[in-house]
Write a protein that holds these residues in place. Structure first.
Motif, PDB file in Angstrom:
ATOM      1  N   ALA A   1      -6.760 -16.445   4.270  1.00 54.10           N
ATOM      2  CA  ALA A   1      -5.726 -15.411   4.443  1.00 54.10           C
ATOM      3  C   ALA A   1      -6.348 -14.031   4.259  1.00 54.10           C
ATOM      4  N   LEU A   2      -5.702 -13.047   4.841  1.00 54.13           N
ATOM      5  CA  LEU A   2      -6.186 -11.666   4.742  1.00 54.13           C
ATOM      6  C   LEU A   2      -5.036 -10.716   4.445  1.00 54.13           C
TER       7      LEU A   2
ATOM      8  N   ILE B   1      -1.737 -12.192   6.301  1.00 56.65           N
ATOM      9  CA  ILE B   1      -1.789 -12.870   7.586  1.00 56.65           C
ATOM     10  C   ILE B   1      -2.823 -13.985   7.515  1.00 56.65           C
ATOM     11  N   SER B   2      -2.509 -15.101   8.159  1.00 60.34           N
ATOM     12  CA  SER B   2      -3.446 -16.222   8.298  1.00 60.34           C
ATOM     13  C   SER B   2      -3.523 -16.573   9.777  1.00 60.34           C
ATOM     14  N   PHE B   3      -4.729 -16.874  10.237  1.00 62.23           N
ATOM     15  CA  PHE B   3      -4.939 -17.226  11.639  1.00 62.23           C
ATOM     16  C   PHE B   3      -5.336 -18.686  11.760  1.00 62.23           C
TER      17      PHE B   3
ATOM     18  N   GLU C   1       9.718  -5.512  11.894  1.00 61.06           N
ATOM     19  CA  GLU C   1       9.935  -5.767  13.319  1.00 61.06           C
ATOM     20  C   GLU C   1       8.903  -6.739  13.900  1.00 61.06           C
ATOM     21  N   TYR C   2       7.813  -6.954  13.173  1.00 61.62           N
ATOM     22  CA  TYR C   2       6.714  -7.779  13.688  1.00 61.62           C
ATOM     23  C   TYR C   2       6.599  -9.120  12.960  1.00 61.62           C
ATOM     24  N   GLU C   3       7.584  -9.469  12.146  1.00 66.07           N
ATOM     25  CA  GLU C   3       7.522 -10.709  11.352  1.00 66.07           C
ATOM     26  C   GLU C   3       7.398 -11.973  12.193  1.00 66.07           C
TER      27      GLU C   3
ATOM     28  N   ASP D   1       0.469 -17.912   9.748  1.00 64.66           N
ATOM     29  CA  ASP D   1       1.406 -17.429   8.733  1.00 64.66           C
ATOM     30  C   ASP D   1       1.308 -15.906   8.657  1.00 64.66           C
ATOM     31  N   LEU D   2       2.459 -15.252   8.591  1.00 63.79           N
ATOM     32  CA  LEU D   2       2.520 -13.802   8.420  1.00 63.79           C
ATOM     33  C   LEU D   2       3.612 -13.500   7.419  1.00 63.79           C
ATOM     34  N   GLN D   3       3.244 -12.838   6.313  1.00 64.45           N
ATOM     35  CA  GLN D   3       4.198 -12.484   5.268  1.00 64.45           C
ATOM     36  C   GLN D   3       4.245 -10.968   5.150  1.00 64.45           C
ATOM     37  N   ILE D   4       5.418 -10.409   5.416  1.00 62.89           N
ATOM     38  CA  ILE D   4       5.629  -8.971   5.306  1.00 62.89           C
ATOM     39  C   ILE D   4       6.364  -8.717   3.997  1.00 62.89           C
TER      40      ILE D   4
END
Length: 177
Positions: free
Chosen positions: A21-22, A65-67, A33-35, A55-58
């Motif tokens: 994750a980063l 973010i995880s790719f 808006e980008y979730e 995964d994306l956590q705002i």
């Protein structure tokens, strides 16, 4: 797609944990808006490379973010400092009086007192404020993007109406500086 067909979404700032994750800095007005993003483009060298998001956590103080395929600390470290992009077509729609900075490049700047001044070459942030860059009498001039100085942008006619403070242009025209 050419790089001009993308907008910069943010930057990968540092790894988070040991599973790839980063931390991601999102340089947008409303990160929420980008979730629901499924993918982003990373600029690797001169290429725009798609990366699928697992995964994306705002959050208010931290975005993670995880790719897909990036599953270790070492793999995440390789991505630190890389910018994230999305196609311009994914920008949220704005109201008539609002604009994105990339839209006004090429617009004519017309001052209420001085008339035509020049054409916008670029827009960037100085850290303290955002400015538009234009050439006036063969000199590069920075104009702060403040409502008092830029009260209206006419998208239809590609005109930026300005009310420049007294002395602003003279600062750039004085050969002593």
């Amino acid at each position: 797609m050419a790089k001009t067909e993308y907008f910069e979404l943010g930057t990968l700032s540092k790894p988070h944990g040991i599973k790839g994750a980063l931390h991601v800095y999102l340089d947008v007005d409303d990160p929420e808006e980008y979730e629901g993003l499924d993918a982003v483009f990373l600029q690797i060298g001169n290429e725009m490379v798609p990366y699928f998001i697992s995964d994306l956590q705002i959050r208010s103080n931290l975005n993670l973010i995880s790719f897909e395929g990036i599953e270790s600390l070492d793999a995440a470290k390789d991505l630190v400092g890389i910018k994230l992009f999305l196609p311009i077509s994914m920008l949220p729609k704005l109201k008539d009086h609002q604009f994105y900075y990339h839209e006004i490049v090429g617009y004519q700047v017309i001052d209420v007192n001085l008339g035509k001044l020049g054409t916008v070459k670029e827009v960037y942030s100085t850290g303290a404020q955002d400015v538009l860059v234009m050439t006036y009498q063969s000199k590069e001039v920075l104009i702060p993007l403040l409502d008092e100085i830029i009260p209206k942008v006419d998208k239809k006619n590609q005109i930026i109406n300005s009310v420049l403070p007294d002395g602003l242009l003279e600062v750039y025209l004085d050969d002593e500086n």
